[in-house]
Design a protein around this motif. Structure first.
Motif, PDB file in Angstrom:
ATOM      1  N   THR A 203      14.285   1.452  -3.648  1.00 36.32           N
ATOM      2  CA  THR A 203      14.395   2.471  -2.595  1.00 36.32           C
ATOM      3  C   THR A 203      14.766   3.846  -3.161  1.00 36.32           C
ATOM      4  O   THR A 203      14.841   4.819  -2.412  1.00 36.32           O
ATOM      5  CB  THR A 203      15.449   2.075  -1.535  1.00 36.32           C
ATOM      6  OG1 THR A 203      16.734   1.988  -2.164  1.00 36.32           O
ATOM      7  CG2 THR A 203      15.115   0.738  -0.882  1.00 36.32           C
TER       8      THR A 203
ATOM      9  N   GLY B 226       7.920  -1.495   6.451  1.00 41.08           N
ATOM     10  CA  GLY B 226       7.558  -2.360   7.569  1.00 41.08           C
ATOM     11  C   GLY B 226       6.055  -2.509   7.731  1.00 41.08           C
ATOM     12  O   GLY B 226       5.583  -3.525   8.252  1.00 41.08           O
TER      13      GLY B 226
ATOM     14  N   LYS C   7       2.575 -10.350   7.877  1.00 38.33           N
ATOM     15  CA  LYS C   7       2.889 -11.183   9.049  1.00 38.33           C
ATOM     16  C   LYS C   7       1.621 -11.507   9.843  1.00 38.33           C
ATOM     17  O   LYS C   7       1.477 -12.617  10.365  1.00 38.33           O
ATOM     18  CB  LYS C   7       3.897 -10.460   9.950  1.00 38.33           C
ATOM     19  CG  LYS C   7       5.323 -10.498   9.403  1.00 38.33           C
ATOM     20  CD  LYS C   7       6.264  -9.768  10.344  1.00 38.33           C
ATOM     21  CE  LYS C   7       7.718 -10.111  10.052  1.00 38.33           C
ATOM     22  NZ  LYS C   7       8.639  -9.476  11.018  1.00 38.33           N
TER      23      LYS C   7
ATOM     24  N   GLY D 273       0.833  -1.204   0.000  1.00 41.62           N
ATOM     25  CA  GLY D 273       0.000   0.000   0.000  1.00 41.62           C
ATOM     26  C   GLY D 273       0.858   1.240   0.000  1.00 41.62           C
ATOM     27  O   GLY D 273       2.077   1.157  -0.093  1.00 41.62           O
TER      28      GLY D 273
ATOM     29  N   VAL E 190      12.312  10.448   4.795  1.00 40.61           N
ATOM     30  CA  VAL E 190      11.843   9.100   5.181  1.00 40.61           C
ATOM     31  C   VAL E 190      13.040   8.153   5.242  1.00 40.61           C
ATOM     32  O   VAL E 190      13.157   7.328   6.146  1.00 40.61           O
ATOM     33  CB  VAL E 190      10.775   8.579   4.182  1.00 40.61           C
ATOM     34  CG1 VAL E 190      10.224   7.233   4.635  1.00 40.61           C
ATOM     35  CG2 VAL E 190       9.653   9.590   4.009  1.00 40.61           C
TER      36      VAL E 190
ATOM     37  N   ILE F 287       9.261 -11.419  14.350  1.00 39.86           N
ATOM     38  CA  ILE F 287       8.484 -10.570  15.273  1.00 39.86           C
ATOM     39  C   ILE F 287       7.245 -10.041  14.557  1.00 39.86           C
ATOM     40  O   ILE F 287       7.340  -9.490  13.459  1.00 39.86           O
ATOM     41  CB  ILE F 287       9.332  -9.376  15.754  1.00 39.86           C
ATOM     42  CG1 ILE F 287      10.620  -9.879  16.407  1.00 39.86           C
ATOM     43  CG2 ILE F 287       8.536  -8.493  16.710  1.00 39.86           C
ATOM     44  CD1 ILE F 287      11.683  -8.804  16.587  1.00 39.86           C
ATOM     45  N   TRP F 288       6.096 -10.218  15.188  1.00 42.87           N
ATOM     46  CA  TRP F 288       4.860  -9.639  14.661  1.00 42.87           C
ATOM     47  C   TRP F 288       4.419  -8.506  15.587  1.00 42.87           C
ATOM     48  O   TRP F 288       4.808  -8.466  16.752  1.00 42.87           O
ATOM     49  CB  TRP F 288       3.751 -10.697  14.530  1.00 42.87           C
ATOM     50  CG  TRP F 288       3.474 -11.448  15.796  1.00 42.87           C
ATOM     51  CD1 TRP F 288       4.015 -12.639  16.166  1.00 42.87           C
ATOM     52  CD2 TRP F 288       2.627 -11.033  16.894  1.00 42.87           C
ATOM     53  NE1 TRP F 288       3.560 -13.003  17.420  1.00 42.87           N
ATOM     54  CE2 TRP F 288       2.702 -12.040  17.883  1.00 42.87           C
ATOM     55  CE3 TRP F 288       1.820  -9.932  17.128  1.00 42.87           C
ATOM     56  CZ2 TRP F 288       2.003 -11.960  19.093  1.00 42.87           C
ATOM     57  CZ3 TRP F 288       1.118  -9.840  18.324  1.00 42.87           C
ATOM     58  CH2 TRP F 288       1.215 -10.854  19.293  1.00 42.87           C
TER      59      TRP F 288
ATOM     60  N   HIS G 189       6.524   5.811  13.425  1.00 44.98           N
ATOM     61  CA  HIS G 189       7.452   4.777  13.898  1.00 44.98           C
ATOM     62  C   HIS G 189       8.932   5.157  13.739  1.00 44.98           C
ATOM     63  O   HIS G 189       9.675   5.248  14.717  1.00 44.98           O
ATOM     64  CB  HIS G 189       7.154   3.479  13.151  1.00 44.98           C
ATOM     65  CG  HIS G 189       8.056   2.357  13.521  1.00 44.98           C
ATOM     66  ND1 HIS G 189       7.876   1.598  14.654  1.00 44.98           N
ATOM     67  CD2 HIS G 189       9.169   1.880  12.925  1.00 44.98           C
ATOM     68  CE1 HIS G 189       8.826   0.699  14.732  1.00 44.98           C
ATOM     69  NE2 HIS G 189       9.626   0.841  13.696  1.00 44.98           N
TER      70      HIS G 189
END
Ligand code: NAD
Length: 357
Positions: free
Chosen positions: A157, A96, A103, A41, A164, A128-129, A254
């Protein structure tokens, strides 16, 4: 020297290089997967269109409702999309947040993930979720969510804006710093983490100066790969616990939160983790950066690349300091220095100020 460690690391297959996304079909074949749900997205949608075009009928559906920290209702809809389309693999392209949604589906369904990351967050390398239920972010580890294949293509990228990129790079550095003082550190982790710090410290200033510099992008993405690997093989400390709290409870962005907190979390642990601090300084020096302390060196790097250094600048309300400290202490993170409410309040005040530690 008396050496004690446990090294027990399940892995992902990693395909790295400019243009590596063209290997996606072959990687799906290798897994025996025929029906991919493409999870992607935000600003990555253009790349997802390109990948969907290249994969043709192998992509049986797309899920584009990608929301940072994966609210539980989004996870429910993503699982439904995978089930309705009878997907046999999840193809996560993006930062992420896209990986996080994939995930959440893998955790429920056991479907394998092929991840194609486009930021430096590192989630693609971990088991890790994370989910957000109301205002609390929940995290855990589950081997089912570890991507089976990770395709790193620095070309993806090139469009990541400098701001960002800078914040995301600081997020990656946070994984390396906390890995270095984790009780689960092993000699391979130390070497990997140092190399990760070096690669990011060398690559990020060049990325920000010239975002379309493919070599700089490759260096930064290489550092991000190492950072994700380190995060996946070690325990998270006070820094990650604070950032998860600030993201889950106060909806702070984040990567930017990681950037503002990292120098101060590093300073918080300085006396308790001298070996980690020395390793960070060595790695910064290998990238040509000299600093009086690891914390100051990370802060200097953040300033140079234009990454946030103050929690106040990214919307954190000083009135929330007491509550944040309570949540962090209740979470009892594994950390070299004991985590007390007063210590966390002080750390948060420093991170609010944005001053050089
Ligand atoms: P993100 O995925 O939300 O991406 C940040 C922004 O960059 C978004 O607007 C996105 O659309 C844009 N973007 C991404 N790639 C782009 C590109 N190539 N070109 C232009 N724009 C692009 O954020 P993030 O920082 O990558 O990831 C944050 C999420 O990942 C958080 O929810 C965090 O908790 C999670 N995370 C999880 C782990 C783990 O191991 N589970 C590790 C790190 C981060």
């Amino acid at each position: 020297m008396s050496l004690h460690f446990v090294h027990d690391v399940p892995g992902s297959r990693v395909v790295f290089g400019a243009g590596a996304r063209s290997r996606a079909a072959a990687e799906l074949d290798r897994l025996g997967a025929r029906r991919a749900l493409l999870v992607s997205g935000g600003h990555e949608a253009g790349f997802a269109d390109e990948l969907a075009g290249a994969l043709g009928e192998r992509v049986v559906g797309r899920f584009g409702e990608v929301v940072m920290h994966v609210p539980t209702d989004v996870a429910v809809r993503a699982v439904a999309a995978a089930t309705e389309r009878a997907a046999d693999v999840l193809l996560a392209l993006g930062g992420g947040s896209s990986t996080g949604v994939a995930k959440a589906v893998a955790r429920q369904t056991g479907l394998p993930i092929v991840a194609v990351p486009t930021t430096y967050a590192g989630s693609e390398m971990t088991s890790i979720w994370g989910l957000t239920e109301g205002t609390r972010k929940l995290t855990g580890r589950d081997e089912r969510v570890r991507p089976r294949v990770v395709i790193y293509d620095p070309e993806l990228t090139l469009s990541l804006p400098p701001r960002v990129s800078a914040a995301s790079g600081m997020n990656a550095l946070a994984h390396l710093v906390e890995g270095l003082y984790s009780p689960e550190v092993s000699p391979i982790t130390v070497l990997t983490a140092q190399e990760g710090v070096r690669a990011l410290a060398a690559g990020l200033p060049r990325v920000v100066e010239r975002p379309v510099d493919l070599d700089a992008r490759a260096d930064a993405l290489y550092g991000a790969w190492l950072a994700g690997w380190v995060l996946g093989t070690t325990a998270m400390g006070v820094h990650h616990k604070i950032c998860h709290t600030l993201g889950g409870t106060y909806d702070l962005p984040h990567a930017e939160t990681h950037s503002a907190v990292l120098p101060h979390a590093t300073a918080f642990n300085e006396a308790a983790a001298p070996g980690a601090m020395a390793a960070i300084l060595r790695a910064l020096a290998a990238a040509g950066r000299v600093a009086p302390s690891a914390a100051a060196g990370l802060w200097d790097l953040a300033v140079e690349i234009g990454a946030p250094t103050s929690l106040a600048d990214i919307g954190y309300d000083p009135a929330a300091v007491d509550e944040t400290a309570e949540i962090v202490v209740a979470g009892a993170p594994t950390n070299p220095r004991p985590v007390t409410a007063e210590g966390i309040r002080e750390l948060l005040r420093e991170a609010l100020s944005g001053k050089r530690p």
